[in-house]
Design a protein around this motif. Structure first.
Motif, mmCIF file in Angstrom:
data_model
loop_
_atom_site.group_PDB
_atom_site.id
_atom_site.type_symbol
_atom_site.label_atom_id
_atom_site.label_comp_id
_atom_site.label_asym_id
_atom_site.label_seq_id
_atom_site.Cartn_x
_atom_site.Cartn_y
_atom_site.Cartn_z
ATOM 1 N N ALA A 174 -9.698 2.584 8.238
ATOM 2 C CA ALA A 174 -10.523 2.003 7.178
ATOM 3 C C ALA A 174 -11.063 3.093 6.262
ATOM 4 N N GLU A 175 -11.439 4.239 6.848
ATOM 5 C CA GLU A 175 -11.929 5.359 6.044
ATOM 6 C C GLU A 175 -10.839 5.876 5.099
ATOM 7 N N ILE A 176 -9.608 5.968 5.602
ATOM 8 C CA ILE A 176 -8.509 6.469 4.768
ATOM 9 C C ILE A 176 -8.214 5.490 3.636
ATOM 10 N N SER A 177 -8.276 4.184 3.924
ATOM 11 C CA SER A 177 -8.057 3.188 2.873
ATOM 12 C C SER A 177 -9.121 3.299 1.785
ATOM 13 N N LYS A 178 -10.374 3.476 2.196
ATOM 14 C CA LYS A 178 -11.458 3.631 1.217
ATOM 15 C C LYS A 178 -11.287 4.922 0.411
ATOM 16 N N LEU A 179 -10.816 5.963 1.090
ATOM 17 C CA LEU A 179 -10.590 7.237 0.419
ATOM 18 C C LEU A 179 -9.526 7.088 -0.662
ATOM 19 N N HIS A 180 -8.467 6.345 -0.363
ATOM 20 C CA HIS A 180 -7.413 6.109 -1.358
ATOM 21 C C HIS A 180 -7.973 5.385 -2.579
ATOM 22 N N ARG A 182 -11.026 5.409 -3.617
ATOM 23 C CA ARG A 182 -11.969 6.276 -4.316
ATOM 24 C C ARG A 182 -11.258 7.346 -5.142
ATOM 25 N N LEU A 183 -10.190 7.929 -4.597
ATOM 26 C CA LEU A 183 -9.524 9.038 -5.263
ATOM 27 C C LEU A 183 -8.515 8.577 -6.307
ATOM 28 N N GLY A 184 -7.929 7.370 -6.107
ATOM 29 C CA GLY A 184 -6.932 6.868 -7.042
ATOM 30 C C GLY A 184 -5.719 7.768 -7.159
ATOM 31 N N THR A 185 -5.249 8.280 -6.013
ATOM 32 C CA THR A 185 -4.118 9.204 -5.966
ATOM 33 C C THR A 185 -2.991 8.585 -5.146
ATOM 34 N N THR A 186 -1.773 9.035 -5.368
ATOM 35 C CA THR A 186 -0.624 8.548 -4.615
ATOM 36 C C THR A 186 -0.706 9.014 -3.161
ATOM 37 N N PHE A 187 -0.593 8.070 -2.220
ATOM 38 C CA PHE A 187 -0.596 8.368 -0.794
ATOM 39 C C PHE A 187 0.759 7.967 -0.210
ATOM 40 N N VAL A 188 1.364 8.866 0.574
ATOM 41 C CA VAL A 188 2.564 8.545 1.350
ATOM 42 C C VAL A 188 2.222 8.804 2.813
ATOM 43 N N TYR A 189 2.300 7.761 3.602
ATOM 44 C CA TYR A 189 1.753 7.773 4.967
ATOM 45 C C TYR A 189 2.882 7.422 5.940
ATOM 46 N N VAL A 190 3.033 8.213 6.980
ATOM 47 C CA VAL A 190 4.067 7.976 7.997
ATOM 48 C C VAL A 190 3.418 7.545 9.302
ATOM 49 N N THR A 191 3.955 6.491 9.911
ATOM 50 C CA THR A 191 3.463 6.045 11.214
ATOM 51 C C THR A 191 4.562 5.255 11.929
ATOM 52 N N HIS A 192 4.464 5.184 13.257
ATOM 53 C CA HIS A 192 5.338 4.289 14.024
ATOM 54 C C HIS A 192 4.590 3.006 14.372
ATOM 55 N N ASP A 193 3.297 2.950 14.001
ATOM 56 C CA ASP A 193 2.428 1.827 14.362
ATOM 57 C C ASP A 193 2.422 0.804 13.232
ATOM 58 N N GLN A 194 3.062 -0.348 13.461
ATOM 59 C CA GLN A 194 3.153 -1.335 12.392
ATOM 60 C C GLN A 194 1.795 -1.946 12.049
ATOM 61 N N VAL A 195 0.825 -1.909 12.967
ATOM 62 C CA VAL A 195 -0.520 -2.409 12.650
ATOM 63 C C VAL A 195 -1.165 -1.519 11.583
ATOM 64 N N GLU A 196 -1.033 -0.200 11.735
ATOM 65 C CA GLU A 196 -1.528 0.712 10.705
ATOM 66 C C GLU A 196 -0.865 0.414 9.371
ATOM 67 N N ALA A 197 0.454 0.230 9.404
ATOM 68 C CA ALA A 197 1.186 -0.039 8.162
ATOM 69 C C ALA A 197 0.696 -1.323 7.501
ATOM 70 N N MET A 198 0.542 -2.386 8.273
ATOM 71 C CA MET A 198 0.153 -3.677 7.721
ATOM 72 C C MET A 198 -1.241 -3.646 7.127
ATOM 73 N N THR A 199 -2.151 -2.915 7.755
ATOM 74 C CA THR A 199 -3.553 -2.951 7.336
ATOM 75 C C THR A 199 -3.870 -1.983 6.192
ATOM 76 N N MET A 200 -3.008 -0.984 5.955
ATOM 77 C CA MET A 200 -3.350 0.058 4.994
ATOM 78 C C MET A 200 -2.495 0.052 3.724
ATOM 79 N N ALA A 201 -1.271 -0.412 3.814
ATOM 80 C CA ALA A 201 -0.290 -0.166 2.757
ATOM 81 C C ALA A 201 -0.409 -1.124 1.586
ATOM 82 N N ASP A 202 -0.106 -0.616 0.381
ATOM 83 C CA ASP A 202 0.234 -1.483 -0.747
ATOM 84 C C ASP A 202 1.644 -2.018 -0.549
#
Length: 367
Positions: A174-180, A182-202
């Motif tokens: 949740a902190e990382i999502s809020k940080l994105h 706030r900063l309005g910058t491009t984020f590329v995030y790698v994970t094997h956890d589909q829950v993280e992907a579903m909850t954070m990604a555009d």
């Protein structure tokens, strides 16, 4: 604009091909997640974007600049690693400031930047401590603060939550999502956890064996998976799959499997009528199998007789491991259910949310 483009990128390690003709466009200010099982090539893609791996074939662009061969330090990116990669002999302040010192930034400019980044990540009271005196969550926040203080065009995050416990992972994502935001910058995030992907990604890019299987919004991938792999990977618990023959039922169509028969809704019948007489892969998510006493309104219900094998009460829901003849199903039902292990009962499948896949191509048969 910090647009990122992978243009027909291939990466080989000797005889092993880690990425195959990889094409992906990441929009400016987008939060894109690369997700897939271990060994699918997602971290390799990120490391090539960071300049930490050479490109075998193809091109990578940041903005309109082709970065093949450009050193990592000259790409205007910042990367957060799974292992934190903090310097143990340095204080939190010095770890955050390290990149700015390498740029020879004057102290009067650097100091407010470091303190602002530390404040954003909630580590401003820890600036005099060393990494060994911090918890895992605090170390991760320091690593993120070190990245954002540089104000890069693109943030790269390689499984940054893997070393955190379950409760802290929820809080930190949740902190990382809020940080994105706030900063309005491009984020590329790698994970094997589909829950993280579903909850954070555009948007999510689902990968397997070095190939992108599908790219889309989290809801698009959940509702309309293009193949069996995506359908099984996105969603927790995973989708149920079983073989069933497509047969005519008067003017309609039904699916006959081992121990169950279900009617296909009229608005879906035309999609599967072309497979009459063939055995297809029928898919249904656990949350679309209901206790008949607690069926949501407005669904197209297909009753099915089952035996309850195991129950797993979760508080807000109950997981039921069911047997329909020799067919195993997992259902995610209302916590008020009275079903218990050993019961022979009837459950209801929401057929409006069914999925049908070709058993040979593994592609979805639904338009």
């Amino acid at each position: 604009m910090a647009r990122v483009l992978f243009d027909h990128v291939t990466k080989r390690f000797g005889e092993f091909t880690a990425l195959r003709d990889f094409n992906l466009e990441i929009a400016d200010k987008e939060f894109l997640v690369l997700v897939g099982p271990s060994g699918c090539g997602k971290s390799t893609a990120l490391r090539m974007l960071a300049g930490l791996e050479d490109i075998t074939e193809g091109s990578i662009f940041i903005e309109e600049r082709r970065v093949n061969g450009v050193p990592a330090k000259d790409r205007d990116i910042a990367m957060v690693f799974q292992s934190y990669a903090l310097y143990p002999h340095m204080t939190v302040y010095d770890n955050i400031a390290f990149g700015l010192r390498l740029r020879r930034m004057p102290k009067d400019e650097m100091d407010p930047k470091v303190k602002e980044a530390a404040s954003i990540l909630g580590v401003d009271t820890l600036l005099d401590r060393k990494p060994g005196q911090l918890s895992g969550g605090q170390r991760q926040r320091v690593a993120v603060a070190r990245a954002i203080v540089r104000e890069p065009k693109v943030f790269l995050l390689d499984e940054p939550l893997s070393n955190l416990d379950a409760k802290l992972r929820v809080h930190t994502r949740a902190e990382i999502s809020k940080l994105h935001q706030r900063l309005g910058t491009t984020f590329v995030y790698v994970t094997h956890d589909q829950v993280e992907a579903m909850t954070m990604a555009d948007r999510i890019a689902v990968m397997n064996e070095g190939i992108i299987q599908q790219v889309g919004s989290p809801q698009k991938l959940y509702d309309e998976p293009v193949n069996v792999f995506v359908a099984g990977f996105i969603g927790s618990p995973s989708m149920n799959f079983f073989e069933a023959e497509v047969v005519e039922n008067g003017e309609g169509v039904r699916l006959e499997g081992e121990g169950f028969v279900v009617d296909v809704p009229d608005d879906r019948a035309d999609d599967v009528r072309g497979f009459l007489g063939r055995r297809m892969v029928f898919g249904v998510r656990p949350e679309n199998i209901h206790d008949k006493d607690y069926v949501p309104a407005g669904i197209t219900a297909a009753p099915t007789a089952v035996k309850v094998d195991v129950t797993e009460p979760m508080g807000n829901e109950v997981f039921l491991h069911l047997m329909a003849g020799d067919t195993k199903l997992l259902a995610r039902v209302d916590p008020r259910t009275a079903m218990r292990a050993g019961d022979r009962v009837e459950v209801v499948i929401d057929m409006e949310r069914m999925h049908i896949f070709d058993p040979e191509t593994k592609e979805s048969a639904l338009s």
